[in-house]
Design a protein around this motif. Sequence first.
Motif, PDB file in Angstrom:
ATOM      1  N   ASP A 126       4.697  -1.117  -1.157  1.00  0.00           N
ATOM      2  CA  ASP A 126       3.674  -0.086  -1.163  1.00  0.00           C
ATOM      3  C   ASP A 126       3.102  -0.049  -2.569  1.00  0.00           C
ATOM      4  OD1 ASP A 126       2.008   2.057  -0.903  1.00  0.00           O
ATOM      5  OD2 ASP A 126       3.518   3.403  -0.085  1.00  0.00           O
ATOM      6  N   LYS A 127       2.251  -0.980  -2.881  1.00  0.00           N
ATOM      7  CA  LYS A 127       1.633  -1.091  -4.204  1.00  0.00           C
ATOM      8  C   LYS A 127       0.366  -0.243  -4.224  1.00  0.00           C
ATOM      9  CE  LYS A 127       4.059  -5.018  -5.422  1.00  0.00           C
ATOM     10  NZ  LYS A 127       5.378  -4.726  -5.104  1.00  0.00           N
ATOM     11  N   GLY A 128       0.498   1.020  -4.619  1.00  0.00           N
ATOM     12  CA  GLY A 128      -0.660   1.900  -4.642  1.00  0.00           C
ATOM     13  C   GLY A 128      -1.224   2.160  -3.265  1.00  0.00           C
ATOM     14  N   GLY A 129      -0.374   2.147  -2.232  1.00  0.00           N
ATOM     15  CA  GLY A 129      -0.813   2.357  -0.859  1.00  0.00           C
ATOM     16  C   GLY A 129      -1.185   1.084  -0.128  1.00  0.00           C
ATOM     17  N   ILE A 130      -1.329  -0.032  -0.848  1.00  0.00           N
ATOM     18  CA  ILE A 130      -1.663  -1.320  -0.224  1.00  0.00           C
ATOM     19  C   ILE A 130      -0.396  -1.886   0.410  1.00  0.00           C
ATOM     20  CG2 ILE A 130      -2.463  -3.673  -0.645  1.00  0.00           C
ATOM     21  CD1 ILE A 130      -4.156  -2.496  -2.945  1.00  0.00           C
ATOM     22  N   ARG A 131      -0.477  -2.209   1.711  1.00  0.00           N
ATOM     23  CA  ARG A 131       0.709  -2.643   2.451  1.00  0.00           C
ATOM     24  C   ARG A 131       0.451  -3.944   3.201  1.00  0.00           C
ATOM     25  NH1 ARG A 131       4.912   0.719   2.795  1.00  0.00           N
ATOM     26  NH2 ARG A 131       5.475  -0.103   4.813  1.00  0.00           N
TER      27      ARG A 131
ATOM     28  N   ILE B 201      -5.138  -1.154   3.609  1.00  0.00           N
ATOM     29  CA  ILE B 201      -5.610  -0.645   2.326  1.00  0.00           C
ATOM     30  C   ILE B 201      -6.095   0.794   2.510  1.00  0.00           C
ATOM     31  CG2 ILE B 201      -7.283  -1.012   0.471  1.00  0.00           C
ATOM     32  CD1 ILE B 201      -7.515  -3.949   1.673  1.00  0.00           C
TER      33      ILE B 201
ATOM     34  N   THR C 110      -8.547   4.235   6.374  1.00  0.00           N
ATOM     35  CA  THR C 110      -7.781   3.058   5.960  1.00  0.00           C
ATOM     36  C   THR C 110      -8.536   1.804   6.371  1.00  0.00           C
ATOM     37  OG1 THR C 110      -6.537   3.033   8.042  1.00  0.00           O
ATOM     38  CG2 THR C 110      -5.506   4.161   6.178  1.00  0.00           C
TER      39      THR C 110
END
Length: 188
Positions: A88-93, A121, A128
Amino acid sequence: MKFTKAIATAILVAATSTAFAAGGYASLEYSNETNRATDADNIKEALVVGTKDGDTDYSLKMENSQTEFGSGSISQGLEVRVKQSFGDKGGIRPYLGVRLGEKVSSSTHFSHYAVDAGVKIPLGNGFTGDVGARYRDAFDTSNNHTTQRAHVAVGYELTKQDAVAVRWSRSWGDEEKDGVRLQYTRSF
């Protein structure tokens, strides 16, 4: 075929039972597709039931389609799907999924598999994005079911339990289609 039916029945019972537990969901999908080679309009409806366990999503998809709206052959499909999300890099999955399925029409039936990869994203304010690709093929390649598909989707969370999405996709290989899919999801 009996083995496939037995497995599908067991998974359907398990999936519908767990869909109503915490983390469960049900989705309705409607797709309109245009065959780029013939310019025929195709329609597809689907019901997806599933459950999420942490970063893993287990689901069963049942679909009906008509190859030429109003006059084409009708087919049904059933897929068992597992999708794993990572980090979960800043909400990016990013995610990776696998599917096993059976396609049935008036002239044939066969089993197939697919591999999906993509990234979700966050876009802000309940929106999203989803960008991804799929590779699909029949286990018996004589069934001409080898396709690749790229997609771009935007979803919107109406409430904590209700979401809608629209997706544009392009398939190539044994299917040459452009499609738009509308989806409603209810979480439990």
